[in-house]
Design a protein around this motif. Sequence first.
Motif, PDB file in Angstrom:
ATOM      1  N   GLU B 187       9.487  33.727  72.197  1.00  0.00           N
ATOM      2  CA  GLU B 187      10.206  34.923  72.649  1.00  0.00           C
ATOM      3  C   GLU B 187       9.242  36.086  72.876  1.00  0.00           C
ATOM      4  O   GLU B 187       9.394  36.863  73.823  1.00  0.00           O
ATOM      5  CB  GLU B 187      11.283  35.304  71.622  1.00  0.00           C
ATOM      6  N   GLU B 188       8.230  36.189  72.001  1.00  0.00           N
ATOM      7  CA  GLU B 188       7.223  37.233  72.201  1.00  0.00           C
ATOM      8  C   GLU B 188       6.486  37.026  73.522  1.00  0.00           C
ATOM      9  O   GLU B 188       6.164  37.974  74.235  1.00  0.00           O
ATOM     10  CB  GLU B 188       6.238  37.246  71.030  1.00  0.00           C
ATOM     11  N   ALA B 189       6.235  35.754  73.848  1.00  0.00           N
ATOM     12  CA  ALA B 189       5.563  35.452  75.119  1.00  0.00           C
ATOM     13  C   ALA B 189       6.485  35.763  76.299  1.00  0.00           C
ATOM     14  O   ALA B 189       6.056  36.356  77.300  1.00  0.00           O
ATOM     15  CB  ALA B 189       5.129  33.986  75.147  1.00  0.00           C
ATOM     16  N   PHE B 190       7.764  35.373  76.171  1.00  0.00           N
ATOM     17  CA  PHE B 190       8.719  35.658  77.256  1.00  0.00           C
ATOM     18  C   PHE B 190       8.751  37.169  77.543  1.00  0.00           C
ATOM     19  O   PHE B 190       8.860  37.597  78.686  1.00  0.00           O
ATOM     20  CB  PHE B 190      10.142  35.209  76.890  1.00  0.00           C
ATOM     21  N   ALA B 191       8.656  37.957  76.461  1.00  0.00           N
ATOM     22  CA  ALA B 191       8.755  39.410  76.606  1.00  0.00           C
ATOM     23  C   ALA B 191       7.648  39.962  77.497  1.00  0.00           C
ATOM     24  O   ALA B 191       7.802  41.017  78.115  1.00  0.00           O
ATOM     25  CB  ALA B 191       8.712  40.069  75.229  1.00  0.00           C
ATOM     26  N   ILE B 192       6.512  39.262  77.554  1.00  0.00           N
ATOM     27  CA  ILE B 192       5.450  39.712  78.459  1.00  0.00           C
ATOM     28  C   ILE B 192       5.375  38.798  79.679  1.00  0.00           C
ATOM     29  O   ILE B 192       4.319  38.635  80.309  1.00  0.00           O
ATOM     30  CB  ILE B 192       4.086  39.796  77.744  1.00  0.00           C
ATOM     31  N   ASN B 193       6.524  38.137  79.971  1.00  0.00           N
ATOM     32  CA  ASN B 193       6.637  37.299  81.163  1.00  0.00           C
ATOM     33  C   ASN B 193       5.676  36.119  81.209  1.00  0.00           C
ATOM     34  O   ASN B 193       5.156  35.757  82.260  1.00  0.00           O
ATOM     35  CB  ASN B 193       6.461  38.139  82.431  1.00  0.00           C
ATOM     36  N   ARG B 194       5.428  35.510  80.045  1.00  0.00           N
ATOM     37  CA  ARG B 194       4.631  34.285  80.007  1.00  0.00           C
ATOM     38  C   ARG B 194       5.549  33.191  79.481  1.00  0.00           C
ATOM     39  O   ARG B 194       6.167  33.347  78.439  1.00  0.00           O
ATOM     40  CB  ARG B 194       3.422  34.456  79.079  1.00  0.00           C
ATOM     41  N   PHE B 195       5.645  32.076  80.208  1.00  0.00           N
ATOM     42  CA  PHE B 195       6.706  31.114  79.902  1.00  0.00           C
ATOM     43  C   PHE B 195       6.235  29.709  79.520  1.00  0.00           C
ATOM     44  O   PHE B 195       7.038  28.798  79.425  1.00  0.00           O
ATOM     45  CB  PHE B 195       7.670  31.028  81.093  1.00  0.00           C
ATOM     46  N   THR B 196       4.923  29.517  79.335  1.00  0.00           N
ATOM     47  CA  THR B 196       4.500  28.158  78.966  1.00  0.00           C
ATOM     48  C   THR B 196       4.402  28.031  77.448  1.00  0.00           C
ATOM     49  O   THR B 196       4.338  29.016  76.716  1.00  0.00           O
ATOM     50  CB  THR B 196       3.127  27.798  79.564  1.00  0.00           C
ATOM     51  N   LEU B 197       4.369  26.778  77.016  1.00  0.00           N
ATOM     52  CA  LEU B 197       4.205  26.484  75.594  1.00  0.00           C
ATOM     53  C   LEU B 197       2.877  27.048  75.097  1.00  0.00           C
ATOM     54  O   LEU B 197       2.787  27.584  73.990  1.00  0.00           O
ATOM     55  CB  LEU B 197       4.278  24.963  75.392  1.00  0.00           C
ATOM     56  N   SER B 198       1.837  26.957  75.951  1.00  0.00           N
ATOM     57  CA  SER B 198       0.531  27.498  75.558  1.00  0.00           C
ATOM     58  C   SER B 198       0.628  28.977  75.221  1.00  0.00           C
ATOM     59  O   SER B 198      -0.002  29.454  74.272  1.00  0.00           O
ATOM     60  CB  SER B 198      -0.488  27.319  76.687  1.00  0.00           C
ATOM     61  N   ASP B 199       1.433  29.713  75.982  1.00  0.00           N
ATOM     62  CA  ASP B 199       1.586  31.139  75.707  1.00  0.00           C
ATOM     63  C   ASP B 199       2.196  31.353  74.330  1.00  0.00           C
ATOM     64  O   ASP B 199       1.741  32.190  73.553  1.00  0.00           O
ATOM     65  CB  ASP B 199       2.465  31.781  76.785  1.00  0.00           C
ATOM     66  N   GLY B 200       3.228  30.566  74.027  1.00  0.00           N
ATOM     67  CA  GLY B 200       3.837  30.662  72.695  1.00  0.00           C
ATOM     68  C   GLY B 200       2.835  30.291  71.614  1.00  0.00           C
ATOM     69  O   GLY B 200       2.744  30.939  70.575  1.00  0.00           O
ATOM     70  N   LEU B 201       2.060  29.251  71.889  1.00  0.00           N
ATOM     71  CA  LEU B 201       1.059  28.799  70.915  1.00  0.00           C
ATOM     72  C   LEU B 201       0.093  29.921  70.566  1.00  0.00           C
ATOM     73  O   LEU B 201      -0.290  30.091  69.409  1.00  0.00           O
ATOM     74  CB  LEU B 201       0.266  27.615  71.485  1.00  0.00           C
ATOM     75  N   ASN B 202      -0.305  30.689  71.580  1.00  0.00           N
ATOM     76  CA  ASN B 202      -1.284  31.737  71.304  1.00  0.00           C
ATOM     77  C   ASN B 202      -0.722  32.813  70.373  1.00  0.00           C
ATOM     78  O   ASN B 202      -1.468  33.400  69.590  1.00  0.00           O
ATOM     79  CB  ASN B 202      -1.814  32.322  72.614  1.00  0.00           C
ATOM     80  N   PHE B 203       0.600  33.037  70.439  1.00  0.00           N
ATOM     81  CA  PHE B 203       1.191  33.963  69.462  1.00  0.00           C
ATOM     82  C   PHE B 203       1.221  33.345  68.060  1.00  0.00           C
ATOM     83  O   PHE B 203       1.072  34.034  67.058  1.00  0.00           O
ATOM     84  CB  PHE B 203       2.601  34.382  69.906  1.00  0.00           C
ATOM     85  N   LEU B 204       1.402  32.023  68.019  1.00  0.00           N
ATOM     86  CA  LEU B 204       1.372  31.322  66.728  1.00  0.00           C
ATOM     87  C   LEU B 204      -0.040  31.391  66.140  1.00  0.00           C
ATOM     88  O   LEU B 204      -0.236  31.589  64.939  1.00  0.00           O
ATOM     89  CB  LEU B 204       1.784  29.860  66.956  1.00  0.00           C
ATOM     90  N   ILE B 205      -1.019  31.243  67.024  1.00  0.00           N
ATOM     91  CA  ILE B 205      -2.419  31.291  66.597  1.00  0.00           C
ATOM     92  C   ILE B 205      -2.747  32.665  66.020  1.00  0.00           C
ATOM     93  O   ILE B 205      -3.427  32.780  65.003  1.00  0.00           O
ATOM     94  CB  ILE B 205      -3.339  30.971  67.800  1.00  0.00           C
ATOM     95  N   ARG B 206      -2.221  33.712  66.686  1.00  0.00           N
ATOM     96  CA  ARG B 206      -2.489  35.065  66.205  1.00  0.00           C
ATOM     97  C   ARG B 206      -2.000  35.240  64.766  1.00  0.00           C
ATOM     98  O   ARG B 206      -2.560  35.987  63.989  1.00  0.00           O
ATOM     99  CB  ARG B 206      -1.779  36.064  67.126  1.00  0.00           C
ATOM    100  N   ARG B 207      -0.929  34.512  64.412  1.00  0.00           N
ATOM    101  CA  ARG B 207      -0.402  34.563  63.036  1.00  0.00           C
ATOM    102  C   ARG B 207      -1.137  33.606  62.100  1.00  0.00           C
ATOM    103  O   ARG B 207      -0.727  33.442  60.951  1.00  0.00           O
ATOM    104  CB  ARG B 207       1.080  34.167  63.040  1.00  0.00           C
ATOM    105  N   ARG B 208      -2.151  32.919  62.596  1.00  0.00           N
ATOM    106  CA  ARG B 208      -2.870  31.886  61.815  1.00  0.00           C
ATOM    107  C   ARG B 208      -1.894  30.853  61.255  1.00  0.00           C
ATOM    108  O   ARG B 208      -2.026  30.393  60.123  1.00  0.00           O
ATOM    109  CB  ARG B 208      -3.629  32.510  60.642  1.00  0.00           C
ATOM    110  N   ALA B 209      -0.894  30.505  62.046  1.00  0.00           N
ATOM    111  CA  ALA B 209       0.165  29.638  61.533  1.00  0.00           C
ATOM    112  C   ALA B 209       0.069  28.227  62.094  1.00  0.00           C
ATOM    113  O   ALA B 209       1.023  27.464  62.044  1.00  0.00           O
ATOM    114  CB  ALA B 209       1.533  30.238  61.859  1.00  0.00           C
ATOM    115  N   ILE B 210      -1.091  27.847  62.624  1.00  0.00           N
ATOM    116  CA  ILE B 210      -1.196  26.487  63.179  1.00  0.00           C
ATOM    117  C   ILE B 210      -2.573  25.901  62.906  1.00  0.00           C
ATOM    118  O   ILE B 210      -3.590  26.582  62.984  1.00  0.00           O
ATOM    119  CB  ILE B 210      -0.861  26.472  64.693  1.00  0.00           C
ATOM    120  N   ARG B 211      -2.561  24.636  62.542  1.00  0.00           N
ATOM    121  CA  ARG B 211      -3.781  23.924  62.223  1.00  0.00           C
ATOM    122  C   ARG B 211      -3.978  22.804  63.243  1.00  0.00           C
ATOM    123  O   ARG B 211      -3.027  22.374  63.894  1.00  0.00           O
ATOM    124  CB  ARG B 211      -3.646  23.303  60.829  1.00  0.00           C
TER     125      ARG B 211
END
Lengths: 449, 449
Positions: B187-211
Amino acid sequence: MRAVILAAGQGYRIRLLSKGKPKCLIRLLGLTILERILYACRGAGVREFLIILGFEGERIRRFLGDGSRLGVKIFYIPCPDWEKGNGVSLHAAKRYIRRGEKFLVLMSDHLIQPELLQRFVEEAAACPRSLMSYDEKLGELPNMKEATKVRIGSRGDILGVGKGLRRYGGVDCGVFAFTPLIFKCLEEAFAINRFTLSDGLNFLIRRRAIRGFHIGNFYWQDIDSRLDLSIARYKILSRLNTGKEGWVSRVINRRFSNQITRRLINYNITPNMVSISSFLVAIVSAILFILKMPFYAGLIAQFSSILDGVDGELARAKFLVSPFGGYMDSILDRYADLFLIFGMSSYVYSRQPTGTVLLISFLALMGAPMSMLCKERFYSAFGLPFIPDQMDGWTRHLPANRDGRLFIIMVSGILNQVLYGLLALGIITNFQTLYRLFSVKRMKLKTTD
Amino acid sequence: MRAVILAAGQGYRIRLLSKGKPKCLIRLLGLTILERILYACRGAGVREFLIILGFEGERIRRFLGDGSRLGVKIFYIPCPDWEKGNGVSLHAAKRYIRRGEKFLVLMSDHLIQPELLQRFVEEAAACPRSLMSYDEKLGELPNMKEATKVRIGSRGDILGVGKGLRRYGGVDCGVFAFTPLIFKCLEEAFAINRFTLSDGLNFLIRRRAIRGFHIGNFYWQDIDSRLDLSIARYKILSRLNTGKEGWVSRVINRRFSNQITRRLINYNITPNMVSISSFLVAIVSAILFILKMPFYAGLIAQFSSILDGVDGELARAKFLVSPFGGYMDSILDRYADLFLIFGMSSYVYSRQPTGTVLLISFLALMGAPMSMLCKERFYSAFGLPFIPDQMDGWTRHLPANRDGRLFIIMVSGILNQVLYGLLALGIITNFQTLYRLFSVKRMKLKTTD
């Protein structure tokens, strides 16, 4: 779980029998009672023991040492006041028990069926309160006067314990699992000058802190007299068979194998030696067939079959069951079978050198390893043991297991009808394999439905 | 764990190949790519699926139904906005995911090695954060431009994801395990008009929530073109063997069996049919020996050996591995062996009717079932699989396994030296059994020390 073993008492009545040594060191079928208890505990996963010493404690310590010979760790706790009562003996363990530790308590002169201990330890580990075993098979107890009676509540709680109890449903078997609360209860009993474990138990009962464990058909035996020793011997010998044997084994072989086991048990003979002997006896039988003496060959084959039961009985009686022993026994048995069939074939072929004889021999040879092969492969494929009595349908009555096959060999040898013996073996074993193939297929369908 | 499968995309480049149907329904060695993914998941314990539908979704729904045909449960989620990006597709699953649920996410057009999925699911279950797989075998990737690159930190954290990434250590394989946090990130990615899974992943990465999960030598394949399909076919076929085969199997049989498997795979032929065929072919070989045609008998025996590899390959390629299949195959193989040796013996004996020939035949018959018997009994005695390559010492080089034994039969038939073939079989198989008896005894000693 660790175990405390009360080995301080003297055992007045049995003193003559034990010649002044503690009664837990009396030998019973090749092992002392105490060794039997330790091995049974080891089989239930208990590896550390605290043994409370009193009367002639040094003899016990000298006999068992640190326990490494038995594959366990033993720590000894002398209790000078043991004569006051067995509650005092148990209390001597207090400072060696950790806070909140659940521990077993056993009597050094009570023989306990290993399977009983296994189940008890499982249940004790799952139960937050203390646990004590009781036996409802009151008709089997020879001396009710001396027994410690137990009153059990409707929900399995223990309501009272004592020799003088007038209303009771069971008898204490001397197997307990306690929390350290028992020490507090014992101290409360000491304060009113009561020093037995039963007295402590009654304070535990008042706190509703102990549950009962019904031992069902398992056996135990308090050993107090020569008669008790005989009963214990009988109980051990009568439970040495796994119940998975075929009917020839159950009806015929067991009578003989039990007798042999009973005689061998006092010698330093290992089960593996017996397995090898059984194999060699089968080879002798095969040679007798080749030498055209089918009558004796048949008898000897049956003797090999009996010996084939002895190794397992001996291993269980002396706590010597080992994976390698079972492995070697299986491989040797297969070779013994094949040599026997080869001997029979040679005998028949020497008198009747026809292709039919060779074909029948081939059928018998082919079927010989199949019974075991099907069972073992079933286990590795499905992760379940193959239980002939449940899975073989009506073919479970066929003499297709090893005891049945050797019985066929004996009969055909004695009657000098060896060709028919081979034919019977060939048909029965191969037919059962085919039957199993189809029945396993059906079973599988049932599972996936 | 449940799995969400993104099956909404169209797959432009492959459209010609897929004739207008979604590319996950393209057939690859007898099964559609999507079926392969579902079966692989089932093998990893995943039984419930949420499939996101977009382009031609009805065709997918019609093809798979509720999943009962595959032994799984499928729930379909239409996503009308799928063309915006695969992040939107995944987001459509949001309201079907439970609070705190960890779930798998897979691409419907990515072939994944079943063993990879198994390991990934295990790791995902143990890891509290999200997990994504990456492949470091960059040299093997044909089209780096189109790949989604991944930057991995020194402690396994994912530091960045994207097609345009300039510094990267691996490539995204399209296998993820997420917590519901991913929806917030999307949803954070959608808010800046980015719609791929990779875009969502980068927000997850920013939270250090993915290994990251390093796939090592496992294979995967994004299927985008005819070339990708061929590569995928090759990858599947080259990993169908268990690695536990003997050297004859590895060096000779596999070339042929792979070819046969590849041809049979598109037909409705079950592995059990192949097992039975292999058995019947062996019987034909035995009959040819009896009919005094050792040359052809030998060739046919080897053909049976090759077919004996095909059943397993076919079962693994079509996800049809079953306990009963393995069970039946083992029993039939033993009978096939014994019939073959019987045929050889008949042939030799008809030309040379001596006792020596019978004795050698007996030795060969006796040894035939022993290899399997030792292995199976070892497993049931010690609870460990018997691994010839590790446990047979130098005898592992002997042709004592089934492939080796059938090879001996072939050679002895072709050279018309059948008696020597029998002799070799008898010596090798019985010697190895004896060797195993002693080596297992030694192994056991090592364990108890």
